[in-house]
Design an enzyme around this catalytic site. Structure first.
Site: not given
Ligand code: LM2
Ligand code: CA
Length: 459
Positions: A98, A154, A163, A193, A197, A219
């Site tokens: 995505n 999305q 995105d 994943d 979105h 998902e």
């Molecule tokens: C999913 N499902 O839709 C995954 O199962 C989930 O674990 C992922 O989130 C998400 N999609 C994106 O693929 C994880 C995690 C986030 C993390 C993202 C990206 O839960 O906390 O976000 O991966 O690594 C992190 C930071 C967040 C920041 C973001 C972008 O926690 O604070 O946002 O990176 O830099 C500014």
């Molecule tokens: Ca998208």
């Protein structure tokens, strides 16, 4: 083109989340194959942002589609797929398609990038940020958008991740090229994943470009009244059933006797034939709506129930032990080290009761639930036709009773912990079910052993 049912008679998927490729390979031949698992889900294999091992979530921020990641390199990945195939397992890869990384500048594979600029793969015009107004001036998805319009969910950015403009021909071809490279290495299917979105029309187009017939499960997290619903995706593949684990948590902290009708008729749940179920995954174990290994015996019992019940394709989840919810798995210089069960890694999939129930699941396939009995709110029992019978005691005291098992007379091995169960000529068994324990028997798995005492409490 996608296939909408998991292949083969053995369909239980072990989700070895955050395991490195060498460890997945070792587990396939040493444990998953012998136990009768049908597939293994592995973490995102593409190159990603590196946060040097400090967090788990950097791998959900793709930097490139080459296959050097924190879990190993391309040749280790390819060897893992071959080893798992030799052990009789399908391999399903977590496909992050995505978005691309929204932060940082360097990857595990040593590549340099910036937001909206991934040299040799994508540049600014391949992202919604530049090409299309997502509907929000800051280009981010806000909590309030979920109940609003699909366009926001999305085409805007999920937590600021770049995105991809999946309506675009070049982007569709690039994503399909990545998936096809994995298929060429032997990958049998994909967890998509963040499918919620991406527009299902775009995903369907991309799947149509993938060779063979990979098993696709997406998902799409259910939310009541939301604009994007799992049912919008079941025409192009299966979906991960998020209500399943929510309800199991509720019932295992309440009344498991309610589970008698558990399935498609419960609010928000999809048809079992379209669903991959799980008690926990890497996101839900860090939240408040699912059971996790931190719940001990109830978590284990819920997994036994999942393997016994006649709904969906079950996944058994296994990640690493954690206290800080952001922390990454054990690593050396950022690269994940080999999984050691009991030392930094949870290994529920190896548990004797769980592997016994994987065998049960395979043996009873196609047989309906029968002989339901729930003598109290903590004790349930049911059979799957005349093929298998289980009783689960979620209470804190043992329960002694006589149950109709549906099985022919005989002395059977308890596949969830040893010991034997005698079924009389009327199909009844008098048993004592240990506190927080279970007993399960399978037609054909009879025993001439003398009865022994056993206890299947979580250890
Ligand atoms: C999913 N499902 O839709 C995954 O199962 C989930 O674990 C992922 O989130 C998400 N999609 C994106 O693929 C994880 C995690 C986030 C993390 C993202 C990206 O839960 O906390 O976000 O991966 O690594 C992190 C930071 C967040 C920041 C973001 C972008 O926690 O604070 O946002 O990176 O830099 C500014
Ligand atoms: Ca998208």
């Amino acid at each position: 083109a996608a296939q909408a049912a998991p292949p083969g008679d053995k369909d239980v998927i072990a989700n070895l989340w955050s395991w490195n490729w060498n460890s997945v390979a070792r587990e396939c031949s040493g444990h998953l194959g012998p136990a009768g698992y049908g597939g293994v889900q592995v973490s995102p294999p593409q190159d990603s942002l590196t946060r040097g091992g400090a967090v788990w979530w950097d791998v959900y921020q793709p930097a490139d589609y080459t296959l050097t990641s924190k879990f190993g390199n391309e040749s280790q990945f390819a060897a893992m797929v071959r080893t798992c195939h030799d052990a009789g397992l399908k391999v399903y890869a977590d496909a992050v398609i995505n978005h691309m990384t929204g932060q940082g500048s360097t990857s595990y594979g040593g590549r340099s990038f910036g937001k909206y600029n991934y040299p040799g793969l994508y540049s600014a015009n391949d992202f919604h940020y530049y090409s299309e107004d997502c509907g929000n001036s800051d280009n981010l998805i806000h909590d309030g958008d979920y109940g609003g319009s699909a366009r926001n969910v999305q085409n805007c950015e999920l937590v600021g991740l770049s995105d991809l403009e999946t309506e675009e021909e070049y982007v569709r071809g690039a994503i399909a090229g990545y998936l096809n490279r994995l298929v060429a290495l032997g990958v049998d299917g994909f967890r998509i994943d963040a499918a919620k979105h991406t527009n299902p029309g775009d995903l369907g187009n991309i799947y149509g470009r993938v060779s063979g017939s990979p098993y696709i499960y997406q998902e799409v997290i259910y939310g009541g009244g939301e604009a994007v619903q799992p049912g919008q995706y079941t025409g192009i593949g299966d979906v991960l059933e998020f209500q399943y684990g929510r309800y199991l948590r509720e019932k295992f902290y309440g009344n498991i006797a309610d589970l008698r009708t558990f399935g498609e008729t419960w609010g928000g749940m999809q048809p079992g034939g379209k669903s991959v179920t799980f008690v926990a995954n890497h996101d839900t174990e860090r939240g408040t709506t699912a059971l996790s290994y931190k719940d001990g015996a109830a978590y284990r019992l819920a997994n036994l129930f999942q393997l016994a019940w006649n709904y969906g394709t079950p996944q058994v989840y296994d990640g690493f032990t954690w206290s800080d919810r952001e922390a990454g798995p054990p690593h050396s210089g950022g690269f994940v080290t080999d999984a050691v069960c009991g030392s930094g890694w949870e290994c529920l999939h190896r548990d004797a009761a769980i592997t016994g129930m994987v065998g049960f699941h395979n043996a009873v396939k196609g047989s309906a639930v029968a002989n339901w009995s729930a003598p109290n709110a903590n004790v349930i029992a049911f059979s799957r036709g005349a093929k298998g019978w289980i009783t689960i005691n979620n209470g804190t005291g043992s329960y002694a009773g006589t149950f109709a098992t549906g099985l022919p007379a005989g002395t059977y091995t308890n596949v969830t912990g040893g010991g034997t169960v005698t079924v009389n000529a009327s199909g009844q068994a008098a048993v004592s079910v240990p506190a927080k324990g279970s007993i399960a028997i399978v037609a054909g798995a009879t025993s001439s052993q003398a009865p022994v005492t056993f206890n299947v409490n979580a250890s």
